[in-house]
Every structure is written in C-alpha cells, then in structure tokens.
Design a protein around this motif. Structure first.
Motif, PDB file in Angstrom:
ATOM      1  N   PHE A   6     -20.507 -50.966  -8.744  1.00  0.00           N
ATOM      2  CA  PHE A   6     -21.618 -51.051  -7.579  1.00  0.00           C
ATOM      3  C   PHE A   6     -21.053 -52.153  -6.600  1.00  0.00           C
ATOM      4  N   ARG A   7     -20.766 -53.325  -6.949  1.00  0.00           N
ATOM      5  CA  ARG A   7     -20.252 -54.279  -6.088  1.00  0.00           C
ATOM      6  C   ARG A   7     -18.958 -53.931  -5.267  1.00  0.00           C
ATOM      7  N   SER A   8     -18.216 -53.109  -5.710  1.00  0.00           N
ATOM      8  CA  SER A   8     -16.979 -52.574  -4.858  1.00  0.00           C
ATOM      9  C   SER A   8     -17.324 -51.644  -3.702  1.00  0.00           C
ATOM     10  N   ARG A   9     -18.459 -50.934  -4.102  1.00  0.00           N
ATOM     11  CA  ARG A   9     -19.172 -50.074  -3.103  1.00  0.00           C
ATOM     12  C   ARG A   9     -19.968 -50.782  -1.861  1.00  0.00           C
ATOM     13  N   ARG A  10     -20.419 -52.063  -2.145  1.00  0.00           N
ATOM     14  CA  ARG A  10     -21.289 -52.971  -1.380  1.00  0.00           C
ATOM     15  C   ARG A  10     -20.213 -53.898  -0.719  1.00  0.00           C
ATOM     16  N   ASP A  11     -19.332 -54.798  -1.484  1.00  0.00           N
ATOM     17  CA  ASP A  11     -18.544 -55.695  -0.785  1.00  0.00           C
ATOM     18  C   ASP A  11     -17.257 -55.261  -0.298  1.00  0.00           C
ATOM     19  N   ARG A  12     -16.629 -54.047  -0.691  1.00  0.00           N
ATOM     20  CA  ARG A  12     -15.441 -53.537  -0.280  1.00  0.00           C
ATOM     21  C   ARG A  12     -15.461 -52.366   0.090  1.00  0.00           C
ATOM     22  N   ALA A  13     -16.640 -51.991   1.042  1.00  0.00           N
ATOM     23  CA  ALA A  13     -17.001 -50.715   1.424  1.00  0.00           C
ATOM     24  C   ALA A  13     -15.723 -49.981   2.483  1.00  0.00           C
ATOM     25  N   ARG A  14     -14.822 -50.922   2.984  1.00  0.00           N
ATOM     26  CA  ARG A  14     -13.843 -50.412   3.766  1.00  0.00           C
ATOM     27  C   ARG A  14     -12.444 -50.354   3.277  1.00  0.00           C
ATOM     28  N   ALA A  15     -12.548 -50.894   1.966  1.00  0.00           N
ATOM     29  CA  ALA A  15     -11.418 -50.839   0.994  1.00  0.00           C
ATOM     30  C   ALA A  15     -11.123 -49.625   0.075  1.00  0.00           C
ATOM     31  N   ALA A  16     -10.866 -48.585   0.641  1.00  0.00           N
ATOM     32  CA  ALA A  16     -11.196 -47.436  -0.148  1.00  0.00           C
ATOM     33  C   ALA A  16     -10.116 -47.305  -1.581  1.00  0.00           C
ATOM     34  N   PRO A  17      -8.976 -48.011  -1.699  1.00  0.00           N
ATOM     35  CA  PRO A  17      -8.367 -48.197  -2.769  1.00  0.00           C
ATOM     36  C   PRO A  17      -9.024 -49.026  -3.835  1.00  0.00           C
ATOM     37  N   ILE A  18      -9.571 -50.008  -3.445  1.00  0.00           N
ATOM     38  CA  ILE A  18     -10.675 -51.099  -4.278  1.00  0.00           C
ATOM     39  C   ILE A  18     -11.641 -50.223  -4.801  1.00  0.00           C
ATOM     40  N   LYS A  19     -12.106 -49.038  -4.038  1.00  0.00           N
ATOM     41  CA  LYS A  19     -13.267 -48.412  -4.468  1.00  0.00           C
ATOM     42  C   LYS A  19     -13.040 -47.434  -5.576  1.00  0.00           C
ATOM     43  N   TRP A  20     -11.700 -46.787  -5.277  1.00  0.00           N
ATOM     44  CA  TRP A  20     -11.287 -45.705  -6.092  1.00  0.00           C
ATOM     45  C   TRP A  20     -10.847 -46.351  -7.332  1.00  0.00           C
ATOM     46  N   ALA A  21     -10.225 -47.489  -7.469  1.00  0.00           N
ATOM     47  CA  ALA A  21      -9.979 -48.346  -8.681  1.00  0.00           C
ATOM     48  C   ALA A  21     -11.009 -48.396  -9.542  1.00  0.00           C
ATOM     49  N   ALA A  22     -12.029 -49.033  -8.932  1.00  0.00           N
ATOM     50  CA  ALA A  22     -13.199 -49.379  -9.569  1.00  0.00           C
ATOM     51  C   ALA A  22     -13.984 -47.981 -10.059  1.00  0.00           C
ATOM     52  N   ALA A  23     -13.844 -47.193  -9.510  1.00  0.00           N
ATOM     53  CA  ALA A  23     -14.519 -45.997 -10.274  1.00  0.00           C
ATOM     54  C   ALA A  23     -13.554 -45.187 -11.488  1.00  0.00           C
ATOM     55  N   VAL A  24     -12.341 -45.225 -11.323  1.00  0.00           N
ATOM     56  CA  VAL A  24     -11.407 -44.969 -12.285  1.00  0.00           C
ATOM     57  C   VAL A  24     -11.543 -45.856 -13.465  1.00  0.00           C
ATOM     58  N   VAL A  25     -11.661 -47.056 -13.055  1.00  0.00           N
ATOM     59  CA  VAL A  25     -11.928 -48.022 -14.345  1.00  0.00           C
ATOM     60  C   VAL A  25     -13.158 -47.769 -15.024  1.00  0.00           C
ATOM     61  N   SER A  26     -14.289 -47.724 -14.203  1.00  0.00           N
ATOM     62  CA  SER A  26     -15.686 -47.442 -14.711  1.00  0.00           C
ATOM     63  C   SER A  26     -15.565 -45.829 -15.516  1.00  0.00           C
ATOM     64  N   ILE A  27     -14.886 -44.728 -14.989  1.00  0.00           N
ATOM     65  CA  ILE A  27     -14.970 -43.595 -15.861  1.00  0.00           C
ATOM     66  C   ILE A  27     -13.973 -43.927 -17.022  1.00  0.00           C
ATOM     67  N   ILE A  28     -12.929 -44.517 -16.992  1.00  0.00           N
ATOM     68  CA  ILE A  28     -12.084 -44.625 -18.183  1.00  0.00           C
ATOM     69  C   ILE A  28     -12.874 -45.539 -19.183  1.00  0.00           C
ATOM     70  N   TYR A  29     -13.580 -46.618 -18.775  1.00  0.00           N
ATOM     71  CA  TYR A  29     -14.477 -47.211 -19.758  1.00  0.00           C
ATOM     72  C   TYR A  29     -15.560 -46.272 -20.342  1.00  0.00           C
ATOM     73  N   ILE A  30     -16.175 -45.313 -19.828  1.00  0.00           N
ATOM     74  CA  ILE A  30     -17.130 -44.605 -20.253  1.00  0.00           C
ATOM     75  C   ILE A  30     -16.211 -43.580 -21.400  1.00  0.00           C
ATOM     76  N   VAL A  31     -14.941 -43.062 -21.010  1.00  0.00           N
ATOM     77  CA  VAL A  31     -14.659 -42.064 -21.800  1.00  0.00           C
ATOM     78  C   VAL A  31     -13.963 -43.228 -23.210  1.00  0.00           C
ATOM     79  N   GLN A  32     -13.541 -44.030 -22.810  1.00  0.00           N
ATOM     80  CA  GLN A  32     -13.439 -45.045 -24.026  1.00  0.00           C
ATOM     81  C   GLN A  32     -14.228 -45.241 -25.124  1.00  0.00           C
ATOM     82  N   ALA A  33     -15.575 -45.687 -24.279  1.00  0.00           N
ATOM     83  CA  ALA A  33     -16.676 -45.984 -25.341  1.00  0.00           C
ATOM     84  C   ALA A  33     -17.092 -44.675 -26.043  1.00  0.00           C
TER      85      ALA A  33
END
Length: 188
Positions: free
Chosen positions: A119-146
C-alpha cells in the motif's frame, strides 16, 4: 559452510550458514540494482525507506526462525493443528513448541506488514514502477508462502511440501532483497 560440514550439520551452524547465504544474496541484489540504474540519484531516506528496511530486517529474522524451526526439529512440535498448537490455545511449552509458535506469529505479522508496504509503495513511490512491482511481487510471494505454511501445518508435512516452503522462502528473500535495493537506489 565448511564448519557446518565439519560439525555434521548441527542446527545452529546450518542456520548461520543459511543466514550468511541470505546476506550474500542481498549484496548481489544491491550490486545488480545499482548496475541496472547507474544514473539514479541517491534515494531519499524517508519513512517509506525506513519501513522497507524494517520489513526486510524482520523478514530476515523470520527466515532465520524458519531455518531454526526446520533444523531444530520443531516442525512437528505443534502437530497438525492450525492456528492452535496441539489442539490448545495455550499448549504446554517446551523450546520446540516456542520456536514453532514464534515462527507462526511472526509470519502472520509480516504478511500484514507486506500488504502495508505494498500500500505504501503505491502511495509513496507512485512514480517508481520497479519499487511498486517489487512490493507487489513480495506480497504475492508472502501470500503463497503463508498458504504453503498452512498446508504443512494443517494437511501434510511431507518432505516435498517442506522443501517447497523452504524454496519459496529463499525466493521471498530474493524479492525482499531486490525491493530494499530498489528502495535505496531509486528516487520517488
């Protein structure tokens, strides 16, 4: 690695070896990101940067806790009850049960934190697409891992599912290392 082999894979040496390997992965990730973005200005050290650093640091701790769980024999300490341990909200505690419960609670807390970082990556790094994508990948992998963690605890703790859970843990760490490296490299 050599000490681990010489001491015949004593749990603490395996955990230390895994932790050292994870730090090596992070350093390679940082070099790769810096090489991919050589002209980037120095990234700000703001609240998002600090949040990401704390998240990655706590995730490193979870990685070590998971390695401890697997190598100390705690993976069967709570039986197949989830979220309870051996069918009880307050089970009798020994060190194996404590390790298992710490890992469960820590993982749950970090899953929530992963979504907050997203959520914060979307708000605080809105113009940094690689950071937003990395945060999304981390969240997806965390959900799969859980999900695999719940399967291991509640359904099947076969070697195959445990290896898959451990492997996804390593993939999670690579994604986290990349997220932190991007956060420290790219500006908002």
């Amino acid at each position: 690695g050599g000490v681990t082999v010489l001491l015949r894979n004593v749990a603490w040496t395996v955990v230390a070896h895994y932790g050292g390997a994870a730090l090596l992965v992070w350093s390679v990730s940082l070099v790769a990101v810096r090489l991919a973005f050589p002209a980037a200005e120095r990234a700000p050290r703001d609240s998002f940067s600090r949040l990401t650093a704390w998240f990655v640091g706590l995730s490193y701790g979870l990685l070590l806790a998971g390695s401890t769980l697997a190598n100390a024999g705690s993976n069967t300490a709570c039986g197949h009850g989830f979220p309870l341990c051996n069918g009880a909200l307050f089970p009798s505690l020994d060190h194996l049960v404590v390790i298992a419960l710490i890992h469960r609670v820590w993982a749950g807390g970090l899953l929530v934190l992963a979504l907050w970082v997203l959520f914060r990556s979307r708000r605080d790094r809105a113009r940094a697409a690689p950071i937003k994508w990395a945060a999304a990948v981390v969240s997806i992998i965390y959900i799969v891992q859980a999900g695999f963690g719940v399967v291991i605890v509640g359904v099947s703790d076969s070697t195959a599912t445990e290896v898959l859970h451990s492997s996804i843990g390593s993939l999670t760490w690579l994604a986290l290392a990349t997220l932190l490296s991007l956060t420290w490299t790219l500006t908002a």
